[in-house]
Design an enzyme around this catalytic site. Structure first.
Site, short mmCIF file in Angstrom:
data_model
loop_
_atom_site.label_atom_id
_atom_site.label_comp_id
_atom_site.label_asym_id
_atom_site.label_seq_id
_atom_site.Cartn_x
_atom_site.Cartn_y
_atom_site.Cartn_z
N GLN A 1 -8.84 -58.00 134.82
CA GLN A 1 -7.82 -58.05 136.11
C GLN A 1 -8.55 -57.69 137.10
OE1 GLN A 1 -6.81 -54.24 133.85
NE2 GLN A 1 -8.22 -53.09 134.98
N GLY B 1 -13.01 -50.85 138.07
CA GLY B 1 -13.98 -50.94 137.93
C GLY B 1 -13.80 -52.74 137.78
N ASP C 1 -13.74 -55.01 133.59
CA ASP C 1 -12.87 -55.73 133.78
C ASP C 1 -12.00 -56.36 135.23
OD1 ASP C 1 -11.50 -54.62 131.67
OD2 ASP C 1 -11.34 -53.01 132.39
N LEU D 1 -11.50 -41.04 129.53
CA LEU D 1 -12.31 -41.47 130.19
C LEU D 1 -13.58 -41.00 130.13
CD1 LEU D 1 -10.36 -39.73 133.01
CD2 LEU D 1 -10.17 -41.30 132.20
N HIS D 2 -14.53 -41.67 130.86
CA HIS D 2 -16.07 -41.86 130.41
C HIS D 2 -16.92 -41.83 132.16
CE1 HIS D 2 -15.82 -45.94 131.34
NE2 HIS D 2 -14.88 -46.50 130.05
N GLN E 1 0.96 -53.32 128.25
CA GLN E 1 -0.09 -54.09 128.43
C GLN E 1 -0.60 -54.00 126.73
OE1 GLN E 1 -1.72 -51.61 131.10
NE2 GLN E 1 -3.67 -52.18 130.34
N GLY F 1 -18.09 -43.73 133.89
CA GLY F 1 -17.47 -44.92 134.21
C GLY F 1 -16.62 -44.59 135.36
N HIS F 2 -15.30 -44.35 134.92
CA HIS F 2 -14.42 -43.15 135.01
C HIS F 2 -14.89 -42.21 136.46
CE1 HIS F 2 -12.39 -44.91 131.24
NE2 HIS F 2 -11.79 -45.59 131.77
N SER G 1 -14.22 -47.28 127.26
CA SER G 1 -13.67 -46.05 125.94
C SER G 1 -13.27 -46.26 124.15
CB SER G 1 -11.81 -46.04 126.71
OG SER G 1 -12.04 -46.19 127.69
O1 PAF Z 1 -7.96 -50.11 133.50
C1 PAF Z 1 -7.31 -49.92 132.85
O2 PAF Z 1 -7.57 -48.44 132.37
C2 PAF Z 1 -5.82 -50.36 132.55
O3 PAF Z 1 -5.11 -51.59 132.93
C3 PAF Z 1 -4.94 -50.21 134.35
C4 PAF Z 1 -6.18 -50.48 135.47
C5 PAF Z 1 -4.98 -48.30 135.19
C6 PAF Z 1 -3.42 -49.82 134.29
O4 PAF Z 1 -3.07 -49.53 133.37
#
Ligand code: PAF
Length: 305
Positions: free
Chosen positions: A174, A168, A171, A37-38, A65, A40-41, A207
């Site tokens: 996503q 976020g 992405d 984590l950084h 993934q 942004g998280h 990251s």
């Molecule tokens: O964005 C991420 O860190 C990942 O794709 C997530 C949403 C936690 C799913 O593993």
């Protein structure tokens, strides 16, 4: 540390229900992460804490993934530091399950498919990535669903706590896919997008930035510079002139551009050609991806005239 660590879905249900009852809470937030984590998280977590009575963050490096086993192995695992960052942000619970907890029978036979939207942009160079990401997000959204352990606590069905999950905007693909999954499959959760956090000189936090040399990091700044150029042109109702912004990126020898385009923020379909040559009106999202040294970087900026 006030934050609590749970590693099974049963513990998560029990502890989040206990916290909701103790705080007489009416809302629960989920911040899904893969750790490392950084800031942004931290911003995702702080937003969730500001909007909910109970906040759960998940830390799970999802094997589904990753294309290459080596990438999965290499992914940084920093749970202790992650917990400290989440604790400082005010998160109540960290859910850090094992792969066996999430996929007890090995890889699942049935998965979410991201459809055509999952095959373009990032999906084009990472086949199956978004199917894997959406499959785990579906599971995490179910694990984090509040109210499941609340029988006898005064919460009736009609008064189930509000449920929000935080993703976020960095992405962007996503985020668009998660929003579509939740709408298309009727998940009872509100998806809350959280803006990109940048360093002072403009680099979007990731990251992966830790793998850039000083020289590569300097070169990578051209991505946000090119995006800002488009943002300024859109704001001034000027033609976007994507070609000149692209030439700027391509003039940086350490940057290998993959794509740079202006798309509809929901469908990620490229905007019509005339939006580029005529003064820009409306809404769009400028998206960019490039390899810089050992890492692939992505960035984007919303365009609004
Ligand atoms: O964005 C991420 O860190 C990942 O794709 C997530 C949403 C936690 C799913 O593993």
């Amino acid at each position: 540390m006030a934050i609590q660590l749970v590693t099974t879905a049963a513990q998560l249900r029990a502890e989040s229900a206990r916290l909701l009852t103790r705080k007489r809470g009416t809302s629960q937030g989920l911040v899904p992460t893969m750790g490392a984590l950084h800031e942004g998280h931290a911003q995702l977590a702080r937003t969730a804490v500001a909007q909910n009575d109970v906040v759960v963050a998940s830390v799970f490096v999802n094997p589904l993934q990753f294309g290459e086993a080596a990438d999965l192995e290499r992914y940084p695992r920093t749970l202790e530091a992650d917990m400290a960052l989440l604790d400082a942000a005010g998160v109540d619970l960290v859910f850090a399950p094992s792969a066996e907890e999430v996929y007890p029978g090995g890889e699942p036979l049935v998965r979410i498919t991201a459809g055509p939207l999952g095959g373009k942009w990032e999906g084009a160079s990472r086949p199956g990535h978004f199917d894997g990401a959406l499959t785990v997000v579906a599971k995490l959204l179910h694990y984090g669903l509040p109210g499941a352990g609340l029988s006898g606590t005064g919460h009736s069905d009609a008064g189930l706590p509000a449920y929000r999950a935080y993703f976020g905007q960095k992405d962007a693909q996503q985020l668009a896919l998660v929003q579509r999954m939740v709408e298309d499959l009727n998940f009872p959760v509100e998806i809350v997008p959280v803006p990109i956090v940048r360093t002072e000189d403009g680099l979007a936090l990731s990251s992966r930035n830790r793998f850039l040399s000083d020289e590569e990091r300097q070169a990578a700044l051209v991505l946000s510079r090119a995006l800002r150029l488009l943002e300024a042109r859109a704001g001034a109702h000027e033609p976007l002139d994507l070609e000149s912004a692209q030439a700027l990126v391509e003039s940086e020898p350490l940057v290998d551009l993959d794509y740079f385009d202006v798309v509809d923020p929901r469908t990620l379909e490229p905007l019509a050609e005339n939006c580029r040559q005529t003064p820009f009106r409306g809404e769009g999202l400028a998206i960019i991806a490039a390899r810089v040294g050992p890492v692939r970087l992505i960035d984007n900026v919303p365009l609004d005239s």
